[in-house]
Scaffold this motif. Structure first.
Motif, PDB file in Angstrom:
ATOM      1  N   GLY A   1      46.219  44.523  48.986  1.00  0.00           N
ATOM      2  CA  GLY A   1      46.900  44.912  47.760  1.00  0.00           C
ATOM      3  C   GLY A   1      47.084  43.781  46.770  1.00  0.00           C
ATOM      4  O   GLY A   1      47.790  43.932  45.766  1.00  0.00           O
ATOM      5  N   VAL A   2      46.442  42.633  47.017  1.00  0.00           N
ATOM      6  CA  VAL A   2      46.515  41.496  46.098  1.00  0.00           C
ATOM      7  C   VAL A   2      45.604  41.765  44.899  1.00  0.00           C
ATOM      8  O   VAL A   2      44.460  42.208  45.064  1.00  0.00           O
ATOM      9  CB  VAL A   2      46.088  40.190  46.810  1.00  0.00           C
ATOM     10  N   ARG A   3      46.101  41.501  43.691  1.00  0.00           N
ATOM     11  CA  ARG A   3      45.276  41.640  42.485  1.00  0.00           C
ATOM     12  C   ARG A   3      44.329  40.441  42.400  1.00  0.00           C
ATOM     13  O   ARG A   3      44.780  39.298  42.268  1.00  0.00           O
ATOM     14  CB  ARG A   3      46.157  41.698  41.231  1.00  0.00           C
ATOM     15  N   CYS A   4      43.040  40.701  42.448  1.00  0.00           N
ATOM     16  CA  CYS A   4      42.035  39.631  42.445  1.00  0.00           C
ATOM     17  C   CYS A   4      41.144  39.758  41.223  1.00  0.00           C
ATOM     18  O   CYS A   4      40.588  40.835  40.956  1.00  0.00           O
ATOM     19  CB  CYS A   4      41.180  39.693  43.718  1.00  0.00           C
ATOM     20  N   ARG A   5      41.002  38.652  40.500  1.00  0.00           N
ATOM     21  CA  ARG A   5      40.109  38.592  39.354  1.00  0.00           C
ATOM     22  C   ARG A   5      39.193  37.375  39.513  1.00  0.00           C
ATOM     23  O   ARG A   5      39.653  36.285  39.868  1.00  0.00           O
ATOM     24  CB  ARG A   5      40.898  38.489  38.053  1.00  0.00           C
ATOM     25  N   LEU A   6      37.911  37.594  39.229  1.00  0.00           N
ATOM     26  CA  LEU A   6      36.904  36.536  39.369  1.00  0.00           C
ATOM     27  C   LEU A   6      36.134  36.422  38.064  1.00  0.00           C
ATOM     28  O   LEU A   6      35.465  37.357  37.643  1.00  0.00           O
ATOM     29  CB  LEU A   6      35.956  36.870  40.527  1.00  0.00           C
ATOM     30  N   LEU A   7      36.256  35.256  37.400  1.00  0.00           N
ATOM     31  CA  LEU A   7      35.522  34.958  36.167  1.00  0.00           C
ATOM     32  C   LEU A   7      34.437  33.944  36.485  1.00  0.00           C
ATOM     33  O   LEU A   7      34.724  32.846  36.975  1.00  0.00           O
ATOM     34  CB  LEU A   7      36.466  34.360  35.114  1.00  0.00           C
ATOM     35  N   LEU A   8      33.177  34.304  36.205  1.00  0.00           N
ATOM     36  CA  LEU A   8      32.049  33.428  36.505  1.00  0.00           C
ATOM     37  C   LEU A   8      31.177  33.263  35.274  1.00  0.00           C
ATOM     38  O   LEU A   8      30.945  34.229  34.529  1.00  0.00           O
ATOM     39  CB  LEU A   8      31.209  34.007  37.647  1.00  0.00           C
ATOM     40  N   ASP A   9      30.658  32.048  35.083  1.00  0.00           N
ATOM     41  CA  ASP A   9      29.721  31.821  33.987  1.00  0.00           C
ATOM     42  C   ASP A   9      28.465  32.654  34.225  1.00  0.00           C
ATOM     43  O   ASP A   9      27.893  32.648  35.327  1.00  0.00           O
ATOM     44  CB  ASP A   9      29.370  30.344  33.888  1.00  0.00           C
TER      45      ASP A   9
ATOM     46  N   THR B   1      40.757  24.631  52.582  1.00  0.00           N
ATOM     47  CA  THR B   1      42.119  24.738  52.059  1.00  0.00           C
ATOM     48  C   THR B   1      42.221  25.851  51.027  1.00  0.00           C
ATOM     49  O   THR B   1      43.189  26.626  51.019  1.00  0.00           O
ATOM     50  CB  THR B   1      42.549  23.398  51.433  1.00  0.00           C
ATOM     51  N   LEU B   2      41.211  25.953  50.142  1.00  0.00           N
ATOM     52  CA  LEU B   2      41.197  27.026  49.150  1.00  0.00           C
ATOM     53  C   LEU B   2      41.144  28.390  49.842  1.00  0.00           C
ATOM     54  O   LEU B   2      41.884  29.322  49.481  1.00  0.00           O
ATOM     55  CB  LEU B   2      40.008  26.854  48.216  1.00  0.00           C
ATOM     56  N   LEU B   3      40.282  28.535  50.835  1.00  0.00           N
ATOM     57  CA  LEU B   3      40.173  29.808  51.552  1.00  0.00           C
ATOM     58  C   LEU B   3      41.487  30.160  52.255  1.00  0.00           C
ATOM     59  O   LEU B   3      41.900  31.338  52.262  1.00  0.00           O
ATOM     60  CB  LEU B   3      39.031  29.729  52.563  1.00  0.00           C
ATOM     61  N   ALA B   4      42.154  29.172  52.812  1.00  0.00           N
ATOM     62  CA  ALA B   4      43.435  29.423  53.476  1.00  0.00           C
ATOM     63  C   ALA B   4      44.480  29.902  52.477  1.00  0.00           C
ATOM     64  O   ALA B   4      45.280  30.804  52.781  1.00  0.00           O
ATOM     65  CB  ALA B   4      43.906  28.165  54.189  1.00  0.00           C
ATOM     66  N   ASP B   5      44.471  29.307  51.284  1.00  0.00           N
ATOM     67  CA  ASP B   5      45.436  29.740  50.267  1.00  0.00           C
ATOM     68  C   ASP B   5      45.131  31.164  49.792  1.00  0.00           C
ATOM     69  O   ASP B   5      46.052  31.945  49.533  1.00  0.00           O
ATOM     70  CB  ASP B   5      45.427  28.767  49.087  1.00  0.00           C
ATOM     71  N   ILE B   6      43.848  31.501  49.653  1.00  0.00           N
ATOM     72  CA  ILE B   6      43.496  32.879  49.279  1.00  0.00           C
ATOM     73  C   ILE B   6      43.944  33.848  50.370  1.00  0.00           C
ATOM     74  O   ILE B   6      44.499  34.921  50.087  1.00  0.00           O
ATOM     75  CB  ILE B   6      41.982  33.001  49.010  1.00  0.00           C
TER      76      ILE B   6
ATOM     77  N   ALA C   1      33.664  35.354  48.727  1.00  0.00           N
ATOM     78  CA  ALA C   1      33.628  36.803  48.522  1.00  0.00           C
ATOM     79  C   ALA C   1      34.384  37.528  49.637  1.00  0.00           C
ATOM     80  O   ALA C   1      35.155  38.470  49.369  1.00  0.00           O
ATOM     81  CB  ALA C   1      32.182  37.284  48.449  1.00  0.00           C
ATOM     82  N   ASP C   2      34.196  37.114  50.874  1.00  0.00           N
ATOM     83  CA  ASP C   2      34.886  37.757  51.996  1.00  0.00           C
ATOM     84  C   ASP C   2      36.403  37.554  51.892  1.00  0.00           C
ATOM     85  O   ASP C   2      37.189  38.477  52.184  1.00  0.00           O
ATOM     86  CB  ASP C   2      34.376  37.198  53.320  1.00  0.00           C
ATOM     87  N   ALA C   3      36.826  36.350  51.479  1.00  0.00           N
ATOM     88  CA  ALA C   3      38.255  36.090  51.332  1.00  0.00           C
ATOM     89  C   ALA C   3      38.868  36.961  50.232  1.00  0.00           C
ATOM     90  O   ALA C   3      39.990  37.468  50.370  1.00  0.00           O
ATOM     91  CB  ALA C   3      38.492  34.612  51.037  1.00  0.00           C
ATOM     92  N   LEU C   4      38.137  37.162  49.136  1.00  0.00           N
ATOM     93  CA  LEU C   4      38.625  38.027  48.062  1.00  0.00           C
ATOM     94  C   LEU C   4      38.720  39.481  48.530  1.00  0.00           C
ATOM     95  O   LEU C   4      39.671  40.193  48.173  1.00  0.00           O
ATOM     96  CB  LEU C   4      37.704  37.907  46.846  1.00  0.00           C
ATOM     97  N   LYS C   5      37.735  39.925  49.300  1.00  0.00           N
ATOM     98  CA  LYS C   5      37.791  41.296  49.826  1.00  0.00           C
ATOM     99  C   LYS C   5      39.010  41.480  50.734  1.00  0.00           C
ATOM    100  O   LYS C   5      39.703  42.511  50.665  1.00  0.00           O
ATOM    101  CB  LYS C   5      36.509  41.604  50.598  1.00  0.00           C
ATOM    102  N   ARG C   6      39.269  40.485  51.576  1.00  0.00           N
ATOM    103  CA  ARG C   6      40.435  40.585  52.466  1.00  0.00           C
ATOM    104  C   ARG C   6      41.724  40.630  51.650  1.00  0.00           C
ATOM    105  O   ARG C   6      42.639  41.406  51.954  1.00  0.00           O
ATOM    106  CB  ARG C   6      40.461  39.400  53.442  1.00  0.00           C
ATOM    107  N   ALA C   7      41.790  39.810  50.608  1.00  0.00           N
ATOM    108  CA  ALA C   7      42.987  39.796  49.769  1.00  0.00           C
ATOM    109  C   ALA C   7      43.168  41.133  49.062  1.00  0.00           C
ATOM    110  O   ALA C   7      44.278  41.685  49.013  1.00  0.00           O
ATOM    111  CB  ALA C   7      42.897  38.651  48.757  1.00  0.00           C
ATOM    112  N   ALA C   8      42.082  41.665  48.501  1.00  0.00           N
ATOM    113  CA  ALA C   8      42.166  42.951  47.802  1.00  0.00           C
ATOM    114  C   ALA C   8      42.599  44.064  48.746  1.00  0.00           C
ATOM    115  O   ALA C   8      43.352  44.970  48.363  1.00  0.00           O
ATOM    116  CB  ALA C   8      40.827  43.278  47.152  1.00  0.00           C
TER     117      ALA C   8
END
Length: 473
Positions: free
Chosen positions: A170-178, A131-136, A160-167
């Motif tokens: 033209g989607v603004r993608c930000r990833l914050l990781l510990d 569901t998360l991947l579909a929303d991305i 990672a692949d879903a973020l690349k597709r979104a970017a």
């Protein structure tokens, strides 16, 4: 020989100097329970205990981080003043939990209770991820992900692949990781994601950078996703395959949210982004109602002046009139939380604690067992979930309040980690959560006081010794 004797005198003097200095200094700088643990360690091994205390002794943050948190809180409060039409007004009067809890949570964590939220509880690991991947993949403007763990595995790769597709759209993608928890994911995916246009940042960096930023072992333990400021995710599930414990895949719980509470999630992400990078993001925009559930975001962590998560959990336990169910993988409570559980059970409230029979942290497992006997004596019911590693973290009170998020019932989660929970003031959400809890109980071992008391004496000793380290775990 005289030199050796002289050195021995100095070592003896240094040992006792450290002990006496610790006795004068540590109780002033630490809560009583933590001070007890540190004094015990320093008393036994001064030359080891002193450097450990200096590094890990209290949850300090650099002034810059505290100032940025204060700025973010001020901005959040200021901008909510213009959104009063979305404020939820509890039906209960003074003294009713439905009125007192939202007020307390807002004073501690800045966010007001809002109406008009749609909340879906997802307790299937793969379905939640899908569901998360579909929303991305459906994002058109913005994707913000904030997670404690991201592994170099099929789940990390899928994200990672879903973020690349979104970017690429033209989607603004930000990833914050510990920086510590997500180190495998950062190593594997940070460079290719940045090359694809995703802004990737590590939070609370370790190594030589930690000393100028915060205490060494502070972590951002939040799990949060915001897509187009339209849909948000909050819960216990990380960006990793479920096999945290070999043979015991994780069981998780995530809330998928639509409505005004998503704007609060966007504001919390913007707050963490500001604290980490100094860059201010906008979390503005028109609120949109997508359901009927009142909800409120509850952030917690050492950047706040109080222990937000602990204080709200204790208040929820105290306000229970009929039943409270607490689900957590790690249970090492402080004295305040333990006392609240005792009093609730002794007052006739049905207090149900659901823990995982398997555990990936041995010291924590032994320490939490030391609490079982006194809790059972007070009337608290304890269930140990068997099929999976139960990593879900949630709480339900009576029929109308639920708390779902990343908050464990342990001292680390209350005092050291940045956490987030979603308070839901909705009977339908609580009813759905009760069904999930009933599923846990059906697959659990129920502890009985008599049989627990019959455990071997050596186990009691190990449990008691482990409990002495409760503030260090």
């Amino acid at each position: 020989m005289p030199f050796d004797l002289h050195a021995g005198y100095w070592l003896f003097f240094l040992d006792w100097l450290i002990r006496l200095a610790a006795l004068a200094w540590i109780p002033v700088r630490s809560p009583p329970a933590a001070a007890r643990s540190w004094l015990l360690l320093v008393g036994f091994v001064p030359l080891l205990g002193l450097p450990l205390y200096l590094v890990l002794g209290h949850p300090w943050l650099a002034r810059q981080r505290r100032e940025r948190q204060a700025l973010a809180s001020a901005v959040i409060r200021e901008r909510q003043d213009s959104l009063r039409e979305w404020r939820w007004l509890p039906p209960g009067g003074e003294g009713d939990a439905s009125a007192d809890i939202p007020r307390l949570a807002e004073r501690l964590g800045d966010f007001m209770p809002t109406h008009g939220n749609g909340i879906e509880l997802l307790d299937d690991y793969d379905a939640s991820l899908a569901t998360l991947l579909a929303d991305i993949d459906g994002a058109r403007e913005e994707v913000h992900l904030l997670y404690y763990l991201m592994f170099d595995d099929r789940v990390g790769a899928a994200i990672a692949d879903a973020l690349k597709r979104a970017a690429s759209r033209g989607v603004r993608c930000r990833l914050l990781l510990d920086a510590v928890g997500a180190k495998p994911g950062l190593r594997a995916f940070a460079r290719p994601l940045r090359e694809a246009g995703v802004d990737v940042r590590a939070m609370l960096a370790g190594g030589l950078a930690w000393r100028s930023l915060s205490r060494m072992d502070l972590r951002n333990h939040r799990k949060l996703a915001v897509i187009d400021r339209r849909v948000g995710y909050v819960g216990s599930q990380n960006l990793a395959e479920p096999e945290f414990v070999p043979g015991y895949p994780n069981r998780e719980l995530v809330a998928r949210v639509m409505g005004p509470a998503v704007r609060q999630m966007a504001a919390l992400f913007a707050s963490d982004w500001l604290i980490e990078t100094g860059e201010r993001l906008t979390a503005d925009g028109a609120y949109t109602g997508n359901g009927a559930a009142p909800a409120q975001l509850l952030p917690g962590g050492p950047a706040y002046p109080f222990q937000n998560a602990r204080n709200v959990v204790v208040a929820l336990i105290q306000h229970a009139r009929r039943r409270v169910v607490l689900t957590t993988p790690y249970f090492v409570p402080d004295d305040v939380t333990l006392g609240a559980l005792h009093l609730a059970a002794l007052s006739g409230v049905q207090v149900q604690l659901v823990l995982s029979q398997s555990n990936n942290q041995n010291l924590t497992r032994w320490a939490q067992r030391s609490y079982y006997e006194e809790l059972l004596e007070a009337g608290v019911r304890i269930a140990l979930y068997r099929p999976h590693f139960l990593h879900a973290k949630h709480l339900s009170v009576d029929e109308d309040i639920a708390l779902i998020g990343s908050i464990n019932l342990d001292i680390r989660s209350f005092a050291l980690n940045a956490e987030v929970g979603l308070l839901c003031y909705d009977r339908a959400v609580v009813e759905r959560l009760r069904d999930i809890e009933a599923g846990y109980l059906a697959d659990s071992e129920i502890l009985e006081l008599a049989s627990w008391r019959a455990r071997p004496r050596w186990r009691r000793s190990v449990e008691g010794i482990s409990r002495l380290a409760d503030s260090l775990i």
